[in-house]
Motif scaffolding. Structure first.
Motif, PDB file in Angstrom:
ATOM      1  N   GLY A  18       0.804  -1.217   0.000  1.00  0.00           N
ATOM      2  CA  GLY A  18       0.000   0.000   0.000  1.00  0.00           C
ATOM      3  C   GLY A  18       0.833   1.261   0.000  1.00  0.00           C
ATOM      4  N   VAL A  19       2.000   1.231   0.626  1.00  0.00           N
ATOM      5  CA  VAL A  19       2.878   2.400   0.628  1.00  0.00           C
ATOM      6  C   VAL A  19       3.372   2.686  -0.783  1.00  0.00           C
ATOM      7  N   ARG A  20       3.649   1.650  -1.545  1.00  0.00           N
ATOM      8  CA  ARG A  20       4.097   1.850  -2.931  1.00  0.00           C
ATOM      9  C   ARG A  20       2.993   2.489  -3.774  1.00  0.00           C
ATOM     10  N   VAL A  21       1.760   2.045  -3.570  1.00  0.00           N
ATOM     11  CA  VAL A  21       0.641   2.643  -4.313  1.00  0.00           C
ATOM     12  C   VAL A  21       0.469   4.113  -3.925  1.00  0.00           C
ATOM     13  N   LEU A  22       0.558   4.396  -2.636  1.00  0.00           N
ATOM     14  CA  LEU A  22       0.429   5.783  -2.185  1.00  0.00           C
ATOM     15  C   LEU A  22       1.565   6.648  -2.710  1.00  0.00           C
ATOM     16  N   ALA A  23       2.775   6.075  -2.799  1.00  0.00           N
ATOM     17  CA  ALA A  23       3.913   6.843  -3.304  1.00  0.00           C
ATOM     18  C   ALA A  23       3.677   7.264  -4.754  1.00  0.00           C
ATOM     19  N   VAL A  24       3.142   6.351  -5.568  1.00  0.00           N
ATOM     20  CA  VAL A  24       2.834   6.704  -6.959  1.00  0.00           C
ATOM     21  C   VAL A  24       1.731   7.753  -7.005  1.00  0.00           C
ATOM     22  N   THR A  25       0.731   7.579  -6.149  1.00  0.00           N
ATOM     23  CA  THR A  25      -0.376   8.539  -6.111  1.00  0.00           C
ATOM     24  C   THR A  25       0.110   9.938  -5.745  1.00  0.00           C
ATOM     25  N   PHE A  26       1.022  10.010  -4.789  1.00  0.00           N
ATOM     26  CA  PHE A  26       1.535  11.306  -4.349  1.00  0.00           C
ATOM     27  C   PHE A  26       2.474  11.942  -5.375  1.00  0.00           C
ATOM     28  N   LEU A  27       3.019  11.148  -6.293  1.00  0.00           N
ATOM     29  CA  LEU A  27       3.795  11.742  -7.393  1.00  0.00           C
ATOM     30  C   LEU A  27       2.921  12.719  -8.179  1.00  0.00           C
ATOM     31  N   GLY A  28       1.677  12.314  -8.433  1.00  0.00           N
ATOM     32  CA  GLY A  28       0.765  13.188  -9.175  1.00  0.00           C
ATOM     33  C   GLY A  28       0.448  14.462  -8.412  1.00  0.00           C
ATOM     34  N   ILE A  29       0.306  14.355  -7.093  1.00  0.00           N
ATOM     35  CA  ILE A  29       0.055  15.555  -6.291  1.00  0.00           C
ATOM     36  C   ILE A  29       1.264  16.491  -6.353  1.00  0.00           C
ATOM     37  N   GLY A  30       2.459  15.922  -6.286  1.00  0.00           N
ATOM     38  CA  GLY A  30       3.660  16.741  -6.423  1.00  0.00           C
ATOM     39  C   GLY A  30       3.722  17.434  -7.767  1.00  0.00           C
ATOM     40  N   ALA A  31       3.277  16.737  -8.820  1.00  0.00           N
ATOM     41  CA  ALA A  31       3.271  17.347 -10.150  1.00  0.00           C
ATOM     42  C   ALA A  31       2.320  18.538 -10.212  1.00  0.00           C
ATOM     43  N   VAL A  32       1.232  18.471  -9.455  1.00  0.00           N
ATOM     44  CA  VAL A  32       0.319  19.618  -9.392  1.00  0.00           C
ATOM     45  C   VAL A  32       1.022  20.805  -8.741  1.00  0.00           C
ATOM     46  N   PHE A  33       1.697  20.561  -7.609  1.00  0.00           N
ATOM     47  CA  PHE A  33       2.408  21.649  -6.943  1.00  0.00           C
ATOM     48  C   PHE A  33       3.478  22.248  -7.853  1.00  0.00           C
ATOM     49  N   GLY A  34       4.326  21.386  -8.434  1.00  0.00           N
ATOM     50  CA  GLY A  34       5.418  21.883  -9.269  1.00  0.00           C
ATOM     51  C   GLY A  34       4.935  22.556 -10.526  1.00  0.00           C
ATOM     52  N   GLY A  35       3.954  21.947 -11.196  1.00  0.00           N
ATOM     53  CA  GLY A  35       3.432  22.540 -12.422  1.00  0.00           C
ATOM     54  C   GLY A  35       2.765  23.874 -12.161  1.00  0.00           C
ATOM     55  N   LEU A  55      -6.629   3.457  -9.191  1.00  0.00           N
ATOM     56  CA  LEU A  55      -7.818   2.645  -9.416  1.00  0.00           C
ATOM     57  C   LEU A  55      -7.462   1.188  -9.677  1.00  0.00           C
ATOM     58  N   ALA A  56      -6.384   0.962 -10.419  1.00  0.00           N
ATOM     59  CA  ALA A  56      -5.988  -0.402 -10.749  1.00  0.00           C
ATOM     60  C   ALA A  56      -5.477  -1.171  -9.534  1.00  0.00           C
ATOM     61  N   LEU A  57      -4.831  -0.462  -8.595  1.00  0.00           N
ATOM     62  CA  LEU A  57      -4.184  -1.137  -7.463  1.00  0.00           C
ATOM     63  C   LEU A  57      -4.834  -0.776  -6.127  1.00  0.00           C
ATOM     64  N   ARG A  58      -6.078  -0.336  -6.150  1.00  0.00           N
ATOM     65  CA  ARG A  58      -6.714   0.122  -4.916  1.00  0.00           C
ATOM     66  C   ARG A  58      -6.855  -0.988  -3.877  1.00  0.00           C
ATOM     67  N   SER A  59      -6.892  -2.246  -4.303  1.00  0.00           N
ATOM     68  CA  SER A  59      -7.021  -3.342  -3.337  1.00  0.00           C
ATOM     69  C   SER A  59      -5.805  -3.438  -2.427  1.00  0.00           C
TER      70      SER A  59
END
Length: 426
Positions: free
Chosen positions: A228-245, A398-402
């Protein structure tokens, strides 16, 4: 007989937690630099080189360095204690920021600025994860003690605090760089890091106890071993992209419309939406679990970010940026809340730094790409970066939410993390 109505745990009750204020106040000062560093580098390097691409590249090196070293810092803090890691770190960071600033003002080549950016990013103190670890130590589940219902409130409170720094930090940095001196933002950042970090480290009464590997039932490995930490890490990459962009593209957008000083205000509106949503998230008694809230919040973030590239007026940009900010906080809060359910206390600071590092890595990549696009094609193209990043991250989520469900009792032991009872998420 009068009926007794359960009281919803709120911010007032949270802030009355014994010992909370001893780390909250110095922690607030010490975490300001996290919101000031990237924009400070962008404004200084763009001033000395005239290129958003170069400014974004140097800021990206700093962000990547932080993303790579932050989890190691968190792991060391879990093992040896926060104070042991924090004090030398703030000294190295202050010296590194001073060196980067001097090189930029001396018009050093891009490679030299990039080299100086490595220790600058690697040494930035992980105050946010350390504060979250202190809340978890005070309120989280422990042998013979269930987790406090205030844990979710603490996660929301920390998101609000983070977002307030992202309201104050960029505005303060922009004002210093444009109104005092282009280097004033980074100088202030280094000063706050040194003073705030030292004060935070001195508050030892609430510091989580170090977890020696010999005290675990199995050899300890990285928190990243938890799926689950790996899934969250990928998810938070997108949030970081929002901040940086948003940081780079809003700077370019403000210049295009002829009001360069408005970028701090526009980013502040975006961050204020984030902060407002965080306040609401902490005040609502949610019937849905954090996994469901993460998916809903991330979907909203993707939808709102999809329209940024098409906006060409400041009022519309402020309005849409506010909506994007409203969508960020629910995703961040839900992700951080899930960490307590997925990761044992012995690896919790490291897990938080993986998420913080993912935000920094996504921010670094977005700063670089958005900077180049803004140089070549204008600010609108820079806003495509957060759109693409959030779409990809949402698809992964969505693909790895389980995998965001706690593992059955005993599986964590096999992975070397240690025993943890299952916790209901949804």
């Amino acid at each position: 007989m009068a009926s007794t109505v359960p009281v919803r745990p709120g911010y007032g009750q949270l802030l009355r937690t014994p010992g909370a204020w001893t780390f909250l106040l110095p922690g607030f000062a010490a975490r300001q630099p996290f919101a000031m560093l990237t924009i400070g580098i962008v404004l200084l390097v763009q001033h000395t080189t005239g290129s958003y691409g170069s400014a974004g590249a140097v800021a990206a090196v700093s962000g990547v360095s932080m993303a790579l070293f932050a989890p190691q810092s968190g792991r060391l803090a879990d093992r040896f204690g926060q104070r042991t890691v924090l004090l030398p770190g703030v000294l190295v960071h202050a010296v590194s920021v001073g060196a980067l600033t001097a090189l930029a003002l001396a018009h050093a080549p891009l490679w030299a600025l990039s080299v100086a950016a490595v220790p600058t990013g690697a040494s930035i103190p992980q105050i946010g994860p350390m504060v979250r670890a202190r809340w978890a130590a005070l309120l989280g589940a422990a042998p013979g003690r269930p987790a406090s219902p205030l844990m979710a409130t603490a996660a929301a409170f920390e998101s609000v605090t983070d977002e307030f720094t992202f309201v104050l930090g960029p505005v303060l940095t922009t004002a210093l760089c444009t109104g005092v001196h282009p280097a004033a933002g980074l100088v202030t950042e280094a000063t706050l890091t040194l003073l705030g970090g030292a004060l935070f480290a001195a508050r030892r009464s609430t510091e989580p106890a170090p977890h020696s590997p010999t005290a675990e039932s199995a050899p300890r490995v990285s928190a990243l071993a938890v799926p689950g930490v790996r899934v969250l890490a990928v998810t938070f990459l997108g949030i970081g992209a929002v901040f940086g962009g948003m940081q780079v593209s809003l700077t370019a957008f403000a210049e295009e419309i002829g009001h360069p000083g408005a970028n701090g205000l526009l980013y502040g509106v975006f961050a204020s939406g984030n902060m407002l949503a965080g306040i609401v998230c902490g005040a609502v008694a949610w019937k849905r679990g954090p996994r469901r809230r993460l998916i809903v919040g991330y979907t909203a973030l993707t939808l709102t970010a999809s329209g940024l590239w098409a906006v060409h007026s400041a009022p519309l940009m402020a309005g849409l940026g506010f909506l994007v900010g409203l969508s960020v906080a629910p995703a961040l809060i839900s992700g951080y809340t899930l960490v307590d359910a997925l990761v044992p206390a012995s690896a919790r600071t490291e897990a938080f730094t993986w998420l913080t590092g993912s935000v920094a890595l996504g921010q670094a990549a977005a700063v670089t790409l958005a900077g180049r696009l803004a140089d070549e094609r204008g600010a609108s193209s820079g806003f495509v970066v957060p759109l693409v990043a959030t779409v990809l991250a949402l698809a992964t989520l969505l693909a790895l939410r389980s995998r965001l469900l706690p593992t059955p009792s005993g599986r964590a032991v096999a992975r070397g993390i240690g025993h943890r009872e299952p916790v209901t998420v949804d």
